[in-house]
Motif scaffolding. Structure first.
Motif, short mmCIF file in Angstrom:
data_model
loop_
_atom_site.label_atom_id
_atom_site.label_comp_id
_atom_site.label_asym_id
_atom_site.label_seq_id
_atom_site.Cartn_x
_atom_site.Cartn_y
_atom_site.Cartn_z
N VAL A 1 54.32 63.04 12.72
CA VAL A 1 53.59 62.39 11.50
C VAL A 1 52.21 62.60 11.70
O VAL A 1 51.72 62.34 13.07
CB VAL A 1 54.01 61.08 10.74
N GLN A 2 51.26 62.67 10.61
CA GLN A 2 49.87 62.49 10.91
C GLN A 2 49.41 61.27 9.71
O GLN A 2 49.93 61.26 8.73
CB GLN A 2 49.05 63.68 10.60
N LEU A 3 48.94 60.31 10.36
CA LEU A 3 48.26 59.21 9.57
C LEU A 3 46.49 59.21 9.37
O LEU A 3 46.14 59.67 10.34
CB LEU A 3 48.61 57.77 10.36
N LEU A 4 46.42 58.62 8.36
CA LEU A 4 44.91 58.20 8.25
C LEU A 4 44.84 56.63 8.48
O LEU A 4 45.55 55.88 7.68
CB LEU A 4 44.40 58.47 6.75
N ILE A 5 44.18 56.37 9.44
CA ILE A 5 44.32 54.88 9.80
C ILE A 5 42.75 54.16 9.69
O ILE A 5 41.96 54.78 10.15
CB ILE A 5 44.49 54.61 11.52
N LEU A 6 42.81 53.03 8.84
CA LEU A 6 41.65 52.41 8.69
C LEU A 6 41.83 51.25 9.85
O LEU A 6 42.52 50.14 9.60
CB LEU A 6 41.63 51.95 7.25
N PRO A 7 40.95 51.24 10.82
CA PRO A 7 41.16 50.09 11.99
C PRO A 7 40.67 48.75 11.35
O PRO A 7 39.94 48.60 10.17
CB PRO A 7 39.98 50.41 12.72
N LYS A 8 41.42 47.74 11.86
CA LYS A 8 40.71 46.42 11.20
C LYS A 8 39.72 46.08 11.21
O LYS A 8 39.24 45.38 10.28
CB LYS A 8 41.79 45.16 11.79
N ARG A 9 38.85 46.33 12.16
CA ARG A 9 37.45 45.94 12.39
C ARG A 9 36.45 46.75 11.41
O ARG A 9 35.67 46.03 10.76
CB ARG A 9 37.06 46.28 13.81
N GLU A 10 37.00 47.92 11.13
CA GLU A 10 36.37 48.57 9.94
C GLU A 10 36.82 47.93 8.61
O GLU A 10 35.92 47.79 7.56
CB GLU A 10 36.80 50.02 9.95
N PHE A 11 37.88 47.66 8.29
CA PHE A 11 38.52 46.87 7.18
C PHE A 11 37.34 45.77 7.06
O PHE A 11 36.95 45.22 5.92
CB PHE A 11 39.67 46.48 7.38
N ASP A 12 37.42 44.81 8.27
CA ASP A 12 36.52 43.49 7.99
C ASP A 12 35.12 43.96 7.74
O ASP A 12 34.46 43.23 6.83
CB ASP A 12 36.60 43.04 9.60
N ARG A 13 34.74 44.99 8.38
CA ARG A 13 33.27 45.35 7.96
C ARG A 13 33.08 45.67 6.51
O ARG A 13 31.85 45.22 5.83
CB ARG A 13 32.75 46.79 8.82
N ILE A 14 33.88 46.38 5.95
CA ILE A 14 33.83 46.64 4.40
C ILE A 14 33.80 45.46 3.57
O ILE A 14 33.01 45.43 2.73
CB ILE A 14 35.07 47.52 4.20
N VAL A 15 34.65 44.67 3.72
CA VAL A 15 34.82 43.43 2.91
C VAL A 15 33.71 42.50 3.09
O VAL A 15 33.35 41.64 2.66
CB VAL A 15 36.29 42.55 3.03
N GLU A 16 33.36 42.48 4.46
CA GLU A 16 32.19 41.32 4.68
C GLU A 16 30.98 42.25 4.13
O GLU A 16 30.00 41.34 3.38
CB GLU A 16 31.87 41.39 6.36
N GLU A 17 30.56 43.49 4.16
CA GLU A 17 29.37 44.06 3.40
C GLU A 17 29.60 44.01 1.77
O GLU A 17 28.35 44.01 1.32
CB GLU A 17 29.19 45.45 3.88
N GLU A 18 30.52 43.86 1.29
CA GLU A 18 30.99 44.13 -0.14
C GLU A 18 32.15 43.18 -0.35
O GLU A 18 33.32 43.79 -0.43
CB GLU A 18 31.03 45.61 -0.83
N PRO A 19 32.13 42.04 -0.45
CA PRO A 19 33.32 41.17 -0.63
C PRO A 19 34.32 41.18 -1.87
O PRO A 19 35.39 41.22 -1.79
CB PRO A 19 32.62 39.55 -0.77
N ARG A 20 33.64 41.96 -3.10
CA ARG A 20 34.44 42.08 -3.95
C ARG A 20 35.55 43.17 -3.96
O ARG A 20 36.58 43.30 -4.57
CB ARG A 20 33.70 42.42 -5.34
N TYR A 21 35.32 43.98 -2.74
CA TYR A 21 36.38 44.75 -2.65
C TYR A 21 37.46 44.38 -2.04
O TYR A 21 38.68 44.90 -2.10
CB TYR A 21 35.77 45.87 -1.24
#
Length: 235
Positions: A111-131
């Motif tokens: 398989v090939q996966l696209l992985i969104l690391p948790k630290r990047e998820f945290d950064r996205i929602v910290e910068e834009e909480p509505r996401y």
């Protein structure tokens, strides 16, 4: 260790992910943030992607191949829950809650996966909480679906369990792919027997009955569900 490779053509990857209803429904800016913050990783058949009880590493989308989600109640035992196909996201629960991973994810094929690391998820929602609500919607939808599956799995009658599981799996895939019936499910009879908790011989008899009723078509390592809603009609 899994191999790591360069991200495929962004346009092609975006198009593949847009086949899934959740990613397609996201604001364009959030789609682009996810793509920019994620990485592609390759796993060989049988490799463990995420281990039940481990700390959350990230959430993933299947780019190619198949991933099985399993529970491991005891060492050496494995209970199949779901097979993820291209476009399907998994691992969001642990990322959202910061709790330990509920199920193991294992590569059923290469398989090939696209992985969104948790630290990047945290950064996205910290910068834009509505996401955050968009990610929460994915988690709630999956939780509701697996709760329905658990409800049907608790039925005393094997045929009712099979009808319910096939219906839930079909509706989940149809919702993700935005496709109409019939629905192709990549489950062998042995895998369905594991989910339902019966023997291979019993699952064959049950599926023969459903096929005779015009509800499914049996194939090699897959089943074609012709009318998901009709499977639930008599439950």
């Amino acid at each position: 260790m899994p191999d790591e490779s360069k991200v495929p053509d962004a346009g092609k990857l975006h198009g593949l992910l847009c086949k899934g209803r959740w990613y397609r429904s996201l604001p364009h800016e959030l789609q682009q943030r996810i793509l920019a913050a994620s990485r592609i990783r390759d796993f060989g058949k049988g490799e463990v992607i995420a281990l039940e009880g481990a700390q959350p590493a990230g959430m993933s989308a299947v780019v190619s191949g198949e991933v099985k989600l399993v529970r491991q109640p005891r060492p050496g035992e494995e209970s199949l829950l779901f097979i993820c196909e291209p476009g399907f996201w998994f691992g969001e629960y642990a990322v959202l809650t910061n709790e330990k991973t509920l199920v193991s994810a294992i590569a059923k094929t290469r398989v090939q996966l696209l992985i969104l690391p948790k630290r990047e998820f945290d950064r996205i929602v910290e910068e834009e909480p509505r996401y955050y609500r968009h990610f929460a919607a994915l988690g709630l939808e999956h939780a509701a679906t697996f709760l329905k599956a658990f409800t049907h799995a608790s039925s005393l009658e094997p045929e009712a369990r099979l009808r319910g599981q096939l219906a839930v799996l079909s509706l989940l895939k149809r919702g993700e792919d935005n496709a109409d019936a019939p629905v192709e499910l990549p489950y062998s009879q042995s895998e369905l027997a594991s989910i339902i908790g019966v023997s291979r011989q019993t699952i064959n008899q049950l599926m023969q009955t459903l096929a005779a009723q015009g509800l499914i078509e049996m194939g090699f390592r897959h089943v074609r569900v012709l009318a998901p809603e009709a499977l639930l009609a008599s439950l």
